[in-house]
Scaffold this active site. Structure first.
Site, PDB file in Angstrom:
ATOM      1  N   LYS A  28      -8.871  -3.677  -8.367  1.00 12.87           N
ATOM      2  CA  LYS A  28      -7.644  -2.510  -8.551  1.00 12.87           C
ATOM      3  C   LYS A  28      -6.378  -2.712  -8.110  1.00 12.87           C
ATOM      4  CE  LYS A  28      -7.436   0.923  -5.216  1.00 12.87           C
ATOM      5  NZ  LYS A  28      -6.470   1.226  -4.536  1.00 12.87           N
ATOM      6  N   ASN A  29      -6.331  -3.276  -6.827  1.00 17.26           N
ATOM      7  CA  ASN A  29      -4.955  -3.644  -6.379  1.00 17.26           C
ATOM      8  C   ASN A  29      -4.238  -4.813  -6.796  1.00 17.26           C
ATOM      9  OD1 ASN A  29      -5.304  -1.213  -4.716  1.00 17.26           O
ATOM     10  ND2 ASN A  29      -5.979  -2.433  -2.822  1.00 17.26           N
ATOM     11  N   CYS A 124      -3.449   7.703  -0.503  1.00 17.38           N
ATOM     12  CA  CYS A 124      -4.298   8.019   0.453  1.00 17.38           C
ATOM     13  C   CYS A 124      -3.507   8.224   1.841  1.00 17.38           C
ATOM     14  CB  CYS A 124      -5.331   6.796   0.801  1.00 17.38           C
ATOM     15  SG  CYS A 124      -6.528   6.598  -0.343  1.00 17.38           S
ATOM     16  N   ASP A 321      -9.194  -1.975   4.616  1.00 14.07           N
ATOM     17  CA  ASP A 321      -9.848  -1.191   3.618  1.00 14.07           C
ATOM     18  C   ASP A 321     -11.246  -1.398   3.745  1.00 14.07           C
ATOM     19  OD1 ASP A 321      -7.537  -0.606   2.446  1.00 14.07           O
ATOM     20  OD2 ASP A 321      -7.621  -1.789   0.958  1.00 14.07           O
TER      21      ASP A 321
HETATM   22  N1  EPU Z   1       5.002  -0.130   5.749  1.00 15.28           N
HETATM   23  C1  EPU Z   1       6.101   0.052   6.238  1.00 15.28           C
HETATM   24  N2  EPU Z   1       7.104   0.220   5.320  1.00 15.28           N
HETATM   25  C2  EPU Z   1       7.017   0.001   4.251  1.00 15.28           C
HETATM   26  C3  EPU Z   1       5.863  -0.659   3.536  1.00 15.28           C
HETATM   27  C4  EPU Z   1       4.756  -0.565   4.496  1.00 15.28           C
HETATM   28  O1  EPU Z   1       6.154   0.383   7.469  1.00 15.28           O
HETATM   29  O2  EPU Z   1       8.035  -0.131   3.522  1.00 15.28           O
HETATM   30  C5  EPU Z   1       3.549  -0.182   6.598  1.00 15.28           C
HETATM   31  C6  EPU Z   1       2.449   0.804   6.080  1.00 15.28           C
HETATM   32  O3  EPU Z   1       2.754   2.048   6.626  1.00 15.28           O
HETATM   33  C7  EPU Z   1       1.465   0.143   6.853  1.00 15.28           C
HETATM   34  C8  EPU Z   1       1.452  -1.191   6.846  1.00 15.28           C
HETATM   35  O4  EPU Z   1       3.040  -1.368   6.621  1.00 15.28           O
HETATM   36  O5  EPU Z   1       1.219   0.510   8.253  1.00 15.28           O
HETATM   37  C9  EPU Z   1       0.985  -2.275   5.720  1.00 15.28           C
HETATM   38  O6  EPU Z   1       1.069  -1.366   4.404  1.00 15.28           O
HETATM   39  P1  EPU Z   1       1.163  -2.319   3.155  1.00 15.28           P
HETATM   40  O7  EPU Z   1       2.767  -1.985   2.499  1.00 15.28           O
HETATM   41  O8  EPU Z   1       0.787  -3.616   3.230  1.00 15.28           O
HETATM   42  O9  EPU Z   1       0.067  -1.313   2.211  1.00 15.28           O
HETATM   43  P2  EPU Z   1       0.325  -1.096   0.644  1.00 15.28           P
HETATM   44  O10 EPU Z   1       0.955  -2.076  -0.055  1.00 15.28           O
HETATM   45  O11 EPU Z   1       0.754   0.513   0.596  1.00 15.28           O
HETATM   46  C10 EPU Z   1      -2.159  -1.995  -0.015  1.00 15.28           C
HETATM   47  C11 EPU Z   1      -3.152  -1.475  -0.546  1.00 15.28           C
HETATM   48  C12 EPU Z   1      -4.097  -0.661   0.443  1.00 15.28           C
HETATM   49  C13 EPU Z   1      -4.366  -1.553   1.572  1.00 15.28           C
HETATM   50  C14 EPU Z   1      -2.948  -2.312   2.045  1.00 15.28           C
HETATM   51  C15 EPU Z   1      -3.321  -3.204   3.251  1.00 15.28           C
HETATM   52  C16 EPU Z   1      -2.582  -1.322  -3.082  1.00 15.28           C
HETATM   53  C17 EPU Z   1      -2.191  -0.132  -4.108  1.00 15.28           C
HETATM   54  N3  EPU Z   1      -2.879  -0.663  -1.661  1.00 15.28           N
HETATM   55  O12 EPU Z   1      -1.148  -0.767   0.185  1.00 15.28           O
HETATM   56  O13 EPU Z   1      -5.243  -0.604  -0.461  1.00 15.28           O
HETATM   57  O14 EPU Z   1      -5.108  -0.722   2.571  1.00 15.28           O
HETATM   58  O15 EPU Z   1      -2.229  -2.874   1.025  1.00 15.28           O
HETATM   59  O16 EPU Z   1      -4.037  -4.063   2.967  1.00 15.28           O
HETATM   60  O17 EPU Z   1      -2.337  -2.431  -3.030  1.00 15.28           O
HETATM   61  C18 EPU Z   1      -7.063   1.113  -0.995  1.00 15.28           C
HETATM   62  O18 EPU Z   1      -7.342   0.211  -2.182  1.00 15.28           O
HETATM   63  O19 EPU Z   1      -7.914   1.721  -0.559  1.00 15.28           O
HETATM   64  C19 EPU Z   1      -5.823   0.906  -0.143  1.00 15.28           C
HETATM   65  C20 EPU Z   1      -5.300   1.800   0.648  1.00 15.28           C
END
Ligand code: EPU
Length: 439
Positions: A28-29, A124, A321
């Site tokens: 999915k991601n 989420c 995750d």
């Molecule tokens: N963060 C910041 N500022 C930003 C971006 C992120 O502080 O501008 C912080 C977040 O709040 C978090 C950390 O950095 O504490 C890591 O977040 P990240 O940006 O890596 O997460 P994401 O890209 O929003 C993706 C997956 C998530 C998965 C995380 C970590 C997708 C669509 N989602 O989220 O997947 O948990 O990476 O691996 O790719 C899921 O599939 O259930 C899911 C939540």
């Protein structure tokens, strides 16, 4: 999506009753990001192995509202997207609020069209989930960022300028989005302290095969030579890698609920951290290139051991995750384990449900818990039900119900559908007693 649907599951009371083979879908991601990246192309792109989860439906609806033409074949799991018909750059606020990945669209839209507007993305509720890295990245690339009427409005005055960006926090979405934005930018962008999740490499390698110039893929420093606005051409189809989180979820489930479970169409090399931890705990696992087999020991099923200390970590560490399924597994191990969630600050909400079922867990602080096992998870008092708090916590309560004694109702299962295709069909095929009902 039906918000009133629930699962009813009859547990195995700790016996290992699941048996068989589960086939893993495309990630999915990764698929969500490939759909976003289609905006960088001069014509239609074809994407293969796209899972049928509701997050994919949502991002496709957002793309259609922007003006993209989409042909989806759910039978062979392919999607054709033509972004050349996009006429708008304002991301639909209602749809974006339901899904964090909508923010990834901002990079391709901004770099191609020079402007984008969007609401703070939803998704989420597992922490604050700031977008500061995206906004400061766009500013460093020469854009002006404004916040007006609850919307972010970004303008790049027609082009993004390559620069050096150091991520103060490792971010999957931040790395992917700024990498995509840099593909059409003017000059060279160097991204430092990048996330190294395999889904990022999946996208970058496809973009390179279609004309992008990205180097350092899979390392913490990614360098992108921008094309100064020249769009990519779809020379090859995007093939979504197997979903390592879906595979890891079934692996962890199999470790405490299955006699023998074969997880096929996955890439075990993407799950080394989980496989190692489970083996350390005494689980019997074998792998080959595209499958993992997990089984109980034939003689007497030796007791699984606790692990003292487990921490989530960016790839290649234990994925956040898989934290909730892993904690559920740990309720079945002998001894104490401390689990520390390092990525998100609010990812232990499901613990309350495990505790209601009899798990012995102490919450030390919002990011740290102490578990003592093994515990027989048991039926809730009459009228009490379980809740899926997010996609992965949802899988964890499904798993807890399968481990439990008695019958369990799980609400909010539309959140599980965001990330797991046909979970009840897959579980039923393995021998689970699970039913989807509408209340
Ligand atoms: N963060 C910041 N500022 C930003 C971006 C992120 O502080 O501008 C912080 C977040 O709040 C978090 C950390 O950095 O504490 C890591 O977040 P990240 O940006 O890596 O997460 P994401 O890209 O929003 C993706 C997956 C998530 C998965 C995380 C970590 C997708 C669509 N989602 O989220 O997947 O948990 O990476 O691996 O790719 C899921 O599939 O259930 C899911 C939540």
């Amino acid at each position: 999506m039906n918000l009133k649907e629930s699962f009813i599951i009859k547990g195995f009371a700790g016996e290992r009753k699941l048996n068989g083979t589960v086939r893993i879908n495309g990630a999915k991601n990764s698929a969500l990001k490939a759909i976003s990246a289609s905006i960088l192309f001069d014509g239609p792109v074809s994407l293969e192995n796209i899972p049928q989860t509701s997050d994919i439906d949502t991002i496709l609806s957002i793309m259609e509202k922007l003006g993209a033409r989409i042909e989806r074949n759910t039978h062979d799991k392919t999607i054709k997207i033509d972004s050349s018909s996009i006429t708008k750059t304002d991301i639909d606020a209602d749809l974006a609020k339901g899904m964090r990945a909508s923010v990834v669209l901002t990079g391709p839209l901004l770099t191609r069209f020079g402007s984008v507007s969007f609401p703070a993305p939803g998704g989420c509720v597992i922490g604050f989930r700031s977008i500061d890295l995206f906004l400061s990245g766009y500013e460093k690339m020469g854009s002006i960022v404004k916040e007006e009427d609850s919307l972010y409005k970004i303008n790049s005055q027609n082009k993004l300028i390559g620069t050096e960006i150091f991520f103060n926090k490792i971010s999957v979405g931040g790395t992917e989005t700024l990498m995509m934005a840099a593909v059409l930018a003017e000059g060279t962008t160097v991204l430092k302290n990048c996330a190294m999740e395999p889904e990022i490499a999946n996208i970058a390698e496809w973009l390179n095969a279609c004309g992008a110039k990205i180097s350092g893929i899979g390392t913490p420093t990614i360098t992108i030579q921008g094309s100064s606005g020249k769009l990519l051409s779809a020379k090859v189809n995007f093939i979504t890698i197997p979903d390592r989180i879906e595979a890891g979820s079934y692996l962890i489930l199999g470790a405490c609920c299955a006699e023998k479970l074969i997880i096929e169409h996955c890439q075990p090399k993407h799950l080394e951290s989980v496989i190692e931890l489970l083996r350390e705990s005494g689980v019997t696992i074998s792998t080959n290139e595209n499958s993992i087999t997990v089984q109980s020991d034939k003689i007497g099923d030796k007791c699984l051991k606790s692990l003292i200390n487990v921490r989530t970590h960016e790839y290649p560490g234990l994925p956040t995750d898989l934290q909730a399924p892993f904690v559920t597994f740990l309720t079945q191990t002998l001894g104490e384990t401390v689990v520390f969630e390092t990525i998100f600050e609010a990812r232990f909400k499901y613990i309350e449900d495990l505790m209601k079922m009899g798990a012995f867990i102490t919450v030390m602080n919002p990011r740290e818990i102490l578990l003592k096992g093994p515990m027989q998870l048991s039926e809730l008092p009459q009228g009490e039900e379980l809740t899926a708090h997010d996609i992965r916590a949802g899988f964890a309560v499904v798993m807890a119900s399968l481990l439990g004694r008695g019958s369990f109702t799980i609400n909010n299962i539309h959140l599980i559908d965001r990330g797991y295709e046909d979970i009840e069909g897959k579980l039923r095929k393995l021998g689970a007693n699970i039913e989807r009902v509408v209340s």
